[in-house]
Scaffold this motif. Sequence first.
Motif, PDB file in Angstrom:
ATOM      1  N   ALA A   1       0.850  -1.205   0.000  1.00  0.00           N
ATOM      2  CA  ALA A   1       0.000   0.000   0.000  1.00  0.00           C
ATOM      3  C   ALA A   1       0.873   1.238   0.000  1.00  0.00           C
ATOM      4  CB  ALA A   1      -0.900   0.003   1.235  1.00  0.00           C
ATOM      5  N   LEU A   2       0.302   2.315  -0.487  1.00  0.00           N
ATOM      6  CA  LEU A   2       0.969   3.613  -0.469  1.00  0.00           C
ATOM      7  C   LEU A   2      -0.067   4.620   0.022  1.00  0.00           C
ATOM      8  CD1 LEU A   2       3.672   4.940  -1.347  1.00  0.00           C
ATOM      9  CD2 LEU A   2       2.568   5.468  -3.528  1.00  0.00           C
ATOM     10  N   ILE A   3       0.300   5.381   1.054  1.00  0.00           N
ATOM     11  CA  ILE A   3      -0.661   6.301   1.679  1.00  0.00           C
ATOM     12  C   ILE A   3       0.009   7.658   1.875  1.00  0.00           C
ATOM     13  CG2 ILE A   3      -2.174   6.654   3.688  1.00  0.00           C
ATOM     14  CD1 ILE A   3      -1.505   3.544   4.235  1.00  0.00           C
ATOM     15  N   ALA A   4      -0.677   8.719   1.490  1.00  0.00           N
ATOM     16  CA  ALA A   4      -0.134  10.066   1.697  1.00  0.00           C
ATOM     17  C   ALA A   4      -0.608  10.609   3.042  1.00  0.00           C
ATOM     18  CB  ALA A   4      -0.602  10.992   0.577  1.00  0.00           C
ATOM     19  N   ARG A   5       0.318  11.254   3.751  1.00  0.00           N
ATOM     20  CA  ARG A   5      -0.089  11.920   5.009  1.00  0.00           C
ATOM     21  C   ARG A   5      -1.094  13.025   4.681  1.00  0.00           C
ATOM     22  NH1 ARG A   5       3.091  12.107   9.507  1.00  0.00           N
ATOM     23  NH2 ARG A   5       5.100  12.023   8.460  1.00  0.00           N
ATOM     24  N   GLN A   6      -0.878  13.691   3.541  1.00  0.00           N
ATOM     25  CA  GLN A   6      -1.827  14.725   3.117  1.00  0.00           C
ATOM     26  C   GLN A   6      -3.137  14.046   2.725  1.00  0.00           C
ATOM     27  OE1 GLN A   6      -0.724  18.284   0.716  1.00  0.00           O
ATOM     28  NE2 GLN A   6      -1.925  17.299  -0.881  1.00  0.00           N
ATOM     29  N   GLY A   7      -4.185  14.407   3.429  1.00  0.00           N
ATOM     30  CA  GLY A   7      -5.491  13.828   3.134  1.00  0.00           C
ATOM     31  C   GLY A   7      -5.688  12.430   3.702  1.00  0.00           C
ATOM     32  N   ALA A   8      -4.663  11.859   4.390  1.00  0.00           N
ATOM     33  CA  ALA A   8      -4.705  10.433   4.786  1.00  0.00           C
ATOM     34  C   ALA A   8      -5.229   9.645   3.579  1.00  0.00           C
ATOM     35  CB  ALA A   8      -5.575  10.205   6.019  1.00  0.00           C
ATOM     36  N   GLN A   9      -4.618   9.941   2.452  1.00  0.00           N
ATOM     37  CA  GLN A   9      -5.164   9.431   1.184  1.00  0.00           C
ATOM     38  C   GLN A   9      -4.481   8.123   0.803  1.00  0.00           C
ATOM     39  OE1 GLN A   9      -5.712  12.484  -1.738  1.00  0.00           O
ATOM     40  NE2 GLN A   9      -5.770  11.052  -3.437  1.00  0.00           N
ATOM     41  N   LEU A  10      -5.277   7.074   0.806  1.00  0.00           N
ATOM     42  CA  LEU A  10      -4.770   5.791   0.314  1.00  0.00           C
ATOM     43  C   LEU A  10      -4.612   5.933  -1.197  1.00  0.00           C
ATOM     44  CD1 LEU A  10      -4.100   2.803   0.863  1.00  0.00           C
ATOM     45  CD2 LEU A  10      -6.526   2.297   0.583  1.00  0.00           C
ATOM     46  N   LEU A  11      -3.397   5.731  -1.684  1.00  0.00           N
ATOM     47  CA  LEU A  11      -3.120   5.974  -3.105  1.00  0.00           C
ATOM     48  C   LEU A  11      -3.070   4.677  -3.898  1.00  0.00           C
ATOM     49  CD1 LEU A  11      -0.254   8.603  -2.708  1.00  0.00           C
ATOM     50  CD2 LEU A  11      -2.666   9.037  -3.195  1.00  0.00           C
ATOM     51  N   GLN A  12      -2.500   3.648  -3.283  1.00  0.00           N
ATOM     52  CA  GLN A  12      -2.386   2.360  -3.976  1.00  0.00           C
ATOM     53  C   GLN A  12      -2.636   1.269  -2.961  1.00  0.00           C
ATOM     54  OE1 GLN A  12       1.676   2.815  -5.448  1.00  0.00           O
ATOM     55  NE2 GLN A  12       0.877   3.060  -7.523  1.00  0.00           N
ATOM     56  N   TYR A  13      -3.276   0.198  -3.418  1.00  0.00           N
ATOM     57  CA  TYR A  13      -3.444  -0.969  -2.558  1.00  0.00           C
ATOM     58  C   TYR A  13      -3.525  -2.228  -3.403  1.00  0.00           C
ATOM     59  CZ  TYR A  13      -4.760  -4.299   0.794  1.00  0.00           C
ATOM     60  OH  TYR A  13      -4.721  -5.422   1.558  1.00  0.00           O
ATOM     61  N   GLN A  14      -2.733  -3.204  -3.046  1.00  0.00           N
ATOM     62  CA  GLN A  14      -2.781  -4.481  -3.754  1.00  0.00           C
ATOM     63  C   GLN A  14      -2.616  -5.592  -2.728  1.00  0.00           C
ATOM     64  OE1 GLN A  14       0.069  -5.017  -6.936  1.00  0.00           O
ATOM     65  NE2 GLN A  14      -1.068  -6.781  -7.736  1.00  0.00           N
ATOM     66  N   ALA A  15      -3.675  -6.368  -2.526  1.00  0.00           N
ATOM     67  CA  ALA A  15      -3.589  -7.505  -1.602  1.00  0.00           C
ATOM     68  C   ALA A  15      -2.831  -8.627  -2.308  1.00  0.00           C
ATOM     69  CB  ALA A  15      -4.985  -7.966  -1.212  1.00  0.00           C
ATOM     70  N   HIS A  16      -2.131  -9.410  -1.528  1.00  0.00           N
ATOM     71  CA  HIS A  16      -1.328 -10.500  -2.094  1.00  0.00           C
ATOM     72  C   HIS A  16      -2.195 -11.401  -2.984  1.00  0.00           C
ATOM     73  CE1 HIS A  16       1.810 -13.475  -2.327  1.00  0.00           C
ATOM     74  NE2 HIS A  16       0.904 -14.399  -2.040  1.00  0.00           N
ATOM     75  N   GLY A  17      -1.745 -11.669  -4.174  1.00  0.00           N
ATOM     76  CA  GLY A  17      -2.467 -12.568  -5.084  1.00  0.00           C
ATOM     77  C   GLY A  17      -3.618 -11.900  -5.823  1.00  0.00           C
ATOM     78  N   GLN A  18      -3.852 -10.602  -5.573  1.00  0.00           N
ATOM     79  CA  GLN A  18      -4.934  -9.889  -6.269  1.00  0.00           C
ATOM     80  C   GLN A  18      -4.333  -8.819  -7.183  1.00  0.00           C
ATOM     81  OE1 GLN A  18      -8.015  -8.474  -3.613  1.00  0.00           O
ATOM     82  NE2 GLN A  18      -7.824 -10.243  -2.273  1.00  0.00           N
ATOM     83  N   SER A  19      -5.213  -8.193  -7.965  1.00  0.00           N
ATOM     84  CA  SER A  19      -4.702  -7.132  -8.839  1.00  0.00           C
ATOM     85  C   SER A  19      -4.774  -5.791  -8.094  1.00  0.00           C
ATOM     86  CB  SER A  19      -5.502  -7.104 -10.138  1.00  0.00           C
ATOM     87  OG  SER A  19      -6.856  -7.033  -9.845  1.00  0.00           O
ATOM     88  N   PRO A  20      -4.057  -4.753  -8.564  1.00  0.00           N
ATOM     89  CA  PRO A  20      -4.108  -3.457  -7.880  1.00  0.00           C
ATOM     90  C   PRO A  20      -5.556  -2.972  -7.781  1.00  0.00           C
ATOM     91  CG  PRO A  20      -2.373  -3.461  -9.533  1.00  0.00           C
ATOM     92  CD  PRO A  20      -3.153  -4.727  -9.733  1.00  0.00           C
ATOM     93  N   MET A  21      -5.951  -2.567  -6.577  1.00  0.00           N
ATOM     94  CA  MET A  21      -7.359  -2.215  -6.362  1.00  0.00           C
ATOM     95  C   MET A  21      -7.666  -0.789  -6.818  1.00  0.00           C
ATOM     96  SD  MET A  21      -9.341  -2.507  -2.747  1.00  0.00           S
ATOM     97  CE  MET A  21      -9.642  -4.269  -2.755  1.00  0.00           C
ATOM     98  N   LEU A  22      -6.686   0.099  -6.733  1.00  0.00           N
ATOM     99  CA  LEU A  22      -6.952   1.523  -6.958  1.00  0.00           C
ATOM    100  C   LEU A  22      -6.140   2.051  -8.132  1.00  0.00           C
ATOM    101  CD1 LEU A  22      -6.802   2.562  -3.210  1.00  0.00           C
ATOM    102  CD2 LEU A  22      -8.851   2.110  -4.573  1.00  0.00           C
ATOM    103  N   TRP A  23      -6.664   3.097  -8.739  1.00  0.00           N
ATOM    104  CA  TRP A  23      -5.956   3.749  -9.840  1.00  0.00           C
ATOM    105  C   TRP A  23      -5.286   5.000  -9.326  1.00  0.00           C
ATOM    106  CZ3 TRP A  23      -6.519   8.496 -12.569  1.00  0.00           C
ATOM    107  CH2 TRP A  23      -5.844   8.555 -13.805  1.00  0.00           C
ATOM    108  N   LEU A  24      -3.993   5.125  -9.600  1.00  0.00           N
ATOM    109  CA  LEU A  24      -3.263   6.351  -9.286  1.00  0.00           C
ATOM    110  C   LEU A  24      -2.724   6.864 -10.612  1.00  0.00           C
ATOM    111  CD1 LEU A  24      -1.941   8.376  -7.308  1.00  0.00           C
ATOM    112  CD2 LEU A  24      -0.030   6.773  -7.116  1.00  0.00           C
ATOM    113  N   SER A  25      -3.078   8.078 -10.959  1.00  0.00           N
ATOM    114  CA  SER A  25      -2.676   8.584 -12.272  1.00  0.00           C
ATOM    115  C   SER A  25      -1.160   8.645 -12.400  1.00  0.00           C
ATOM    116  CB  SER A  25      -3.247   9.987 -12.497  1.00  0.00           C
ATOM    117  OG  SER A  25      -2.721  10.507 -13.698  1.00  0.00           O
ATOM    118  N   PRO A  26      -0.642   8.139 -13.530  1.00  0.00           N
ATOM    119  CA  PRO A  26       0.807   8.284 -13.760  1.00  0.00           C
ATOM    120  C   PRO A  26       1.211   9.748 -13.897  1.00  0.00           C
ATOM    121  CG  PRO A  26      -0.289   7.241 -15.668  1.00  0.00           C
ATOM    122  CD  PRO A  26      -1.340   7.399 -14.599  1.00  0.00           C
ATOM    123  N   LEU A  27       0.217  10.639 -14.075  1.00  0.00           N
ATOM    124  CA  LEU A  27       0.526  12.067 -14.228  1.00  0.00           C
ATOM    125  C   LEU A  27       0.232  12.862 -12.949  1.00  0.00           C
ATOM    126  CD1 LEU A  27      -0.997  12.620 -17.788  1.00  0.00           C
ATOM    127  CD2 LEU A  27       1.397  12.290 -17.170  1.00  0.00           C
TER     128      LEU A  27
END
Length: 289
Positions: free
Chosen positions: A28-54
């Motif tokens: 997982a990747l989480i920003a302190r700003q906004g307590a914003q979960l940016l990315q999450y991928q559970a083991h054996g699953q596909s990435p759950m969230l979209w984070l813009s490459p831009l």
Amino acid sequence: MTLTPDYSQWQQRDELDLLHIDAPFGQALIARQGAQLLQYQAHGQSPMLWLSPLSRFQRGKAIRGGIPLCWPWFGAHPNDSSLPQHGIARQLDWTLQQAEVTPQGASLHWQLQDSDASRALWPHPFRLELHMQLGTTLRLTLTMHNLDDRPLTTSHALHSYFPVPQVAQATVDGLDGCSFYSKPDQQSGQQQGPVTIDSLLDRVYLNAPDTLTLHRPGLPALQLRSAGLHSAIVWNPGPGAEPHIPDVGPHWSQMLCVENGNALDNSLTLPIGGSHQLRLEIAEQSVAC
Ligand SMILES: O=P(O)(O)OC[C@H]1O[C@@H](O)[C@H](O)[C@@H](O)[C@@H]1O
């Protein structure tokens, strides 16, 4: 606070602090700003969230992707267009009060309380508590407290961005029969069947049910189960995103926002000293919530 260095570490990306978790249960990747979960991928699953490459990682600027929290208003401020779109919670730094990361999962308690920075934009005392539980599924629980000496009317949303191989093939089930307000044409309507997306779509569905399903051929379906959230917002900016939303740009067809909130007629009023708790759980459909 238990932040095991084996499984988690703070990193700086441009102007922002990000907590990176890499444990046997997932990443997982989480920003302190906004307590914003940016990315999450559970083991054996596909990435759950979209984070813009831009996406940009700038202080006070919304990060494009993951699950920003829109609070205390959703969309434009009802009577002051100079105030930030989607409220103030996503652009302020939250405090990580408690954290436990084990091989099986992570439990993170974040808090945002009024401060000089929040009062400069919105002069009201409040406290928000956000609990993130990461495991096979993702669970977010938000508790909002009105500490003001007057009632607080709020609209809000967990503004989830999901990856889709092709937005034109994605569908959202569960909203059949719900009335909606379409922002681009300022029209109300009633949903017939699943929601499909063939160009710009920006709708607030009212009195939405607790379970929605995002189907996306090529990736597992996602089930969204909520409590205390009565609106659903479905947004994709379409090809017009390219010049107007530079941090989405040409990637608009690879994401879809299915947001759970309380907006428009579902806005709620917290009495003096009152609280409201809401919950969102997201799981790949093969995994029980
Ligand atoms: O660019 P922002 O402020 O993150 O907002 C993105 C979109 O968020 C959606 O929730 C709104 O319904 C849209 O109208 C808006 O364009």
